[in-house]
Design an enzyme around this catalytic site. Structure first.
Site, PDB file in Angstrom:
ATOM      1  N   ARG A  25       0.851  -1.198   0.000  1.00 38.14           N
ATOM      2  CA  ARG A  25       0.000   0.000   0.000  1.00 38.14           C
ATOM      3  C   ARG A  25       0.877   1.235   0.000  1.00 38.14           C
ATOM      4  NH1 ARG A  25      -1.488   1.523   4.574  1.00 38.14           N
ATOM      5  NH2 ARG A  25      -2.359  -0.436   5.337  1.00 38.14           N
ATOM      6  N   TYR A  77     -16.755  16.076 -16.022  1.00 38.93           N
ATOM      7  CA  TYR A  77     -17.197  14.684 -15.986  1.00 38.93           C
ATOM      8  C   TYR A  77     -18.261  14.509 -14.887  1.00 38.93           C
ATOM      9  CZ  TYR A  77     -17.082   9.687 -14.976  1.00 38.93           C
ATOM     10  OH  TYR A  77     -17.436   8.394 -14.718  1.00 38.93           O
ATOM     11  N   ASP A 149      -7.427  18.818 -14.273  1.00 36.69           N
ATOM     12  CA  ASP A 149      -7.719  17.473 -14.789  1.00 36.69           C
ATOM     13  C   ASP A 149      -7.308  17.467 -16.262  1.00 36.69           C
ATOM     14  OD1 ASP A 149      -8.864  15.188 -15.882  1.00 36.69           O
ATOM     15  OD2 ASP A 149     -10.657  15.276 -14.627  1.00 36.69           O
ATOM     16  N   LYS A 174      -7.749   6.489 -19.502  1.00 40.07           N
ATOM     17  CA  LYS A 174      -8.043   7.000 -20.838  1.00 40.07           C
ATOM     18  C   LYS A 174      -6.789   7.000 -21.704  1.00 40.07           C
ATOM     19  CE  LYS A 174     -12.187   7.564 -19.169  1.00 40.07           C
ATOM     20  NZ  LYS A 174     -12.133   7.535 -17.736  1.00 40.07           N
TER      21      LYS A 174
HETATM   22  O1  P1T Z   1     -13.146   6.635 -14.423  1.00 43.00           O
HETATM   23  P1  P1T Z   1     -11.983   7.137 -13.579  1.00 43.00           P
HETATM   24  O2  P1T Z   1     -10.664   6.565 -13.976  1.00 43.00           O
HETATM   25  O3  P1T Z   1     -12.265   7.086 -12.118  1.00 43.00           O
HETATM   26  O4  P1T Z   1     -11.830   8.700 -13.958  1.00 43.00           O
HETATM   27  C1  P1T Z   1     -12.828   9.637 -13.701  1.00 43.00           C
HETATM   28  C2  P1T Z   1     -12.708  10.785 -14.685  1.00 43.00           C
HETATM   29  C3  P1T Z   1     -12.107  11.962 -14.275  1.00 43.00           C
HETATM   30  N1  P1T Z   1     -11.951  13.025 -15.103  1.00 43.00           N
HETATM   31  C4  P1T Z   1     -12.384  12.964 -16.383  1.00 43.00           C
HETATM   32  C5  P1T Z   1     -12.202  14.151 -17.269  1.00 43.00           C
HETATM   33  C6  P1T Z   1     -12.998  11.807 -16.868  1.00 43.00           C
HETATM   34  O5  P1T Z   1     -13.407  11.789 -18.137  1.00 43.00           O
HETATM   35  C7  P1T Z   1     -13.179  10.692 -15.999  1.00 43.00           C
HETATM   36  C8  P1T Z   1     -13.866   9.442 -16.436  1.00 43.00           C
HETATM   37  N2  P1T Z   1     -14.681   9.638 -17.549  1.00 43.00           N
HETATM   38  C9  P1T Z   1     -15.456   8.689 -18.169  1.00 43.00           C
HETATM   39  C10 P1T Z   1     -15.565   7.421 -17.732  1.00 43.00           C
HETATM   40  C11 P1T Z   1     -16.172   9.147 -19.364  1.00 43.00           C
HETATM   41  O6  P1T Z   1     -16.655   8.326 -20.164  1.00 43.00           O
HETATM   42  O7  P1T Z   1     -16.265  10.375 -19.534  1.00 43.00           O
END
Ligand code: P1T
Length: 358
Positions: A25, A77, A149, A174
């Site tokens: 961790r 998001y 972000d 992503k």
């Molecule tokens: O899904 P995760 O890895 O927890 O990330 C969240 C997140 C944070 N910031 C942005 C700009 C994002 O697009 C996302 C996740 N977005 C999607 C799953 C989507 O389809 O837009």
């Protein structure tokens, strides 16, 4: 290649006398290799990897205390909005959502309690581009942390720390990982004191990623620059195709010279990215649903940034957790379709859109 240390604990010579790693961790060699790579590609000093993008954001919010205020982009998001309003508002944090196309809108709501500015750019899904340097100047003036972000752009297109941000966050799920096979998040900072606090939260709260996912993300990062070039080329061709299509009313893509933040995008970003969104003629909801149902090469799915193209319907999918009246204020109407343009042959992608829209 860094091995996958599928290891939870490490032998100690004498109590407390470990050899750099004691428990996974806290530190794991594969995760550490990823964290170094993350810091390097964001031109930062310290990288931290988490179990998801939202887990990384959760760690940032834990830097704050009840009563503190956060100013966030109003177009973001849906899961980020949900984390802010449905989890952290209950712990006494106060969020204000403002349109940051004009950064001066931030100044109007800054108070002595404002401790964090949260910027998503380009925004998900409206593709607004926020001037990071201008927001950083406001943040510095008022001694407020600025977190960006950078999920939609990726560090290949923009490096927020070099533009004055204090924290850069990714859903590495992503573009960084890039192959739709991992859920992972990251933070990168320059300041050692901030790094120490984030490292403490990462270990104390424990929302870390595993070694296999660290390995996959490291491997993805190796091709980020090549993938991003093709994502950008393909998205540009598709944006122009959609723009001239009589059944499409509006295309949101920062590469158009008539996009409201085109000039900022041109100076802040190396290219315009692989994401775009569009509205059907007359904002026809039924027509939008038909298009996403008919697409064959674009898969109808949440997420973005993988090598394969995805189509999404934000109102019912990624942004369903934002109340309709609020999401529509920022343009997320029911007839909006979002595309994550992949790296396939663009002629095949355009042919698919052509048959789906016809
Ligand atoms: O899904 P995760 O890895 O927890 O990330 C969240 C997140 C944070 N910031 C942005 C700009 C994002 O697009 C996302 C996740 N977005 C999607 C799953 C989507 O389809 O837009």
């Amino acid at each position: 290649m860094p091995p996958i240390y599928q290891t939870s604990t490490y032998a100690q010579i004498t109590p407390g006398g470990h050899q750099g790693f004691e428990y996974s961790r806290t530190h794991n060699p594969t995760r550490q290799a990823l964290e170094k790579a993350l810091a390097s590609i964001e031109a930062g000093n310290y990288g931290f990897a988490f179990g998801s993008g939202l887990a990384a954001m959760d760690a940032v919010l834990k830097l704050l205390k009840p009563g503190d205020e956060i100013i966030s982009t109003n177009d973001l998001y849906g899961g980020s909005y949900r984390l802010f309003t449905k989890i952290f508002e209950d712990f006494g944090l106060k969020f204000q959502f403002v349109g940051m196309n004009d950064p001066q809108n931030i100044t109007a709501v800054v108070s002595e309690k404002t401790k964090l500015i949260w910027v998503e750019t380009p925004t998900n899904p409206m593709m607004n581009v926020i001037d990071i340097q201008a927001v950083a100047a406001i943040a510095k003036k008022h001694n407020i942390l600025l977190a960006v972000d950078n999920t939609f752009a990726s560090p290949y297109l923009q490096q927020p720390l070099t533009l004055g941000a204090d924290i850069v966050m990714h859903s590495a799920t992503k573009y960084l990982a890039g192959h739709s096979d991992v859920v992972l998040g990251s933070l990168v900072v320059n300041d050692s004191e901030l790094a120490e606090r984030i490292g403490f939260i990462q270990n104390a709260s424990g929302a870390i990623c595993g070694p296999m996912d660290s390995f996959l993300t490291l491997r993805g990062i190796k091709t980020l620059h090549v993938r991003m070039q093709r994502h950008c080329e393909n998205a540009a061709a598709i944006a122009h195709f959609l723009h001239q299509h009589p059944k499409i009313e509006k295309v949101n893509w920062p590469g158009f010279d008539f996009h409201p933040n085109h000039e900022v995008a041109k100076t802040q970003m190396k290219d315009f990215g692989g994401m775009l969104s569009f509205v059907t003629q007359g904002a026809d909801y039924a027509a939008a649903i038909k298009i996403v149902e008919r697409l064959k090469l674009f898969t109808l799915a949440e997420s973005l940034g993988g090598v394969e193209s995805l189509a999404g319907h934000p109102a019912s999918m990624t942004h369903a957790s934002i109340p309709k009246a609020i999401r529509e204020q920022s343009g997320v109407v029911d007839a909006l379709i979002r595309l994550s343009v992949g790296i396939e042959d663009v002629r095949d992608l355009i042919a698919d859109l052509e048959q789906a829209i016809a």
